[in-house]
Design a protein around this motif. Sequence first.
Motif: not given
Length: 317
Positions: A1-10, A99-112
Amino acid sequence: MNHVHATVNGRQSTSAALKGHYSEITNRIVQAIESGATMADMPWHQVGNPIPSNVESGKQYRGINILSLWASSLKQGFSSGIWGTYKQWADLGCQVRKGERASPVVFWDSYTDDQSDSETTVQRTFCKRFSVFNSLQVEGYDPAPALELNQNHQIVAAEAFFLNIGADLRVGGDVAGYSKSGDFIRVPELKQFKRSEGYYSTIAHEHIHWSGHESRLSRDLSGRFGDASYAMEELIAELGAAFLCSDIGVTTSPRDDHAGYISSWLRVLKNDHRAIFYAASAAQKAVDYLKSVCEEDPVLVGSALVMATKKVFDISE
């Protein structure tokens, strides 16, 4: 089975946050496309677009993150391709300006995940979102001198790369295209293009199509995008060509025949916030494939290709 969830800064987040990641980046790219829609000038057509890289690891970003950071660079006028998180800049003794605005990046990973109460094994995929800042948004950073390539170096690099791939490339006629049934690429002669960059970016575009043949990556979008599959294949070829040309050092150019696809791209992207992620991922896979099949030396890409080419062809500085 595969489940997907998200994290923000870990940190693990909800499925709503995961959808938010998709929407945030998609909306940024849609805005960039819309801003150039009148002249088919997309965010991946900017002169001198370097492949974005991380200041700490030196590694290039990939796929959707390239496109997202290019869109940020276009909007904010950044010419640098160096990015890092607030902490990464701080660790280098640099300070992100207030005052500088950040830009978003995303990374995918997986674990058992081995379920403790059963013999079931669950494969969990998670998405990490990070906020990054361009080197032009910080103080105290002294970048290393960039490798400067003149046009001759760029042309030889491009020639060497596509020659090493070994596709059936036929030069002549008035129209560029890839024949899936004949499995060959056709492109007009160099003299028919206003600039050499247009010639090589067109060859790159058609090679991305070539990579999708059933004997290679077998890229079939009909199930994913239905009636929009042809337009989305063109988007994948556009993105892949941009990624590849930037790595080689060739500027991509707007193509008049692609202006008609823009409305289709925008319609799909607005209705499906995962579509641009899919397209960017497919484009990255195509580029990775082309690099892997370079017959002479698969590492002859980017700066390595240029330096090796100068050695092989005895090109002076």
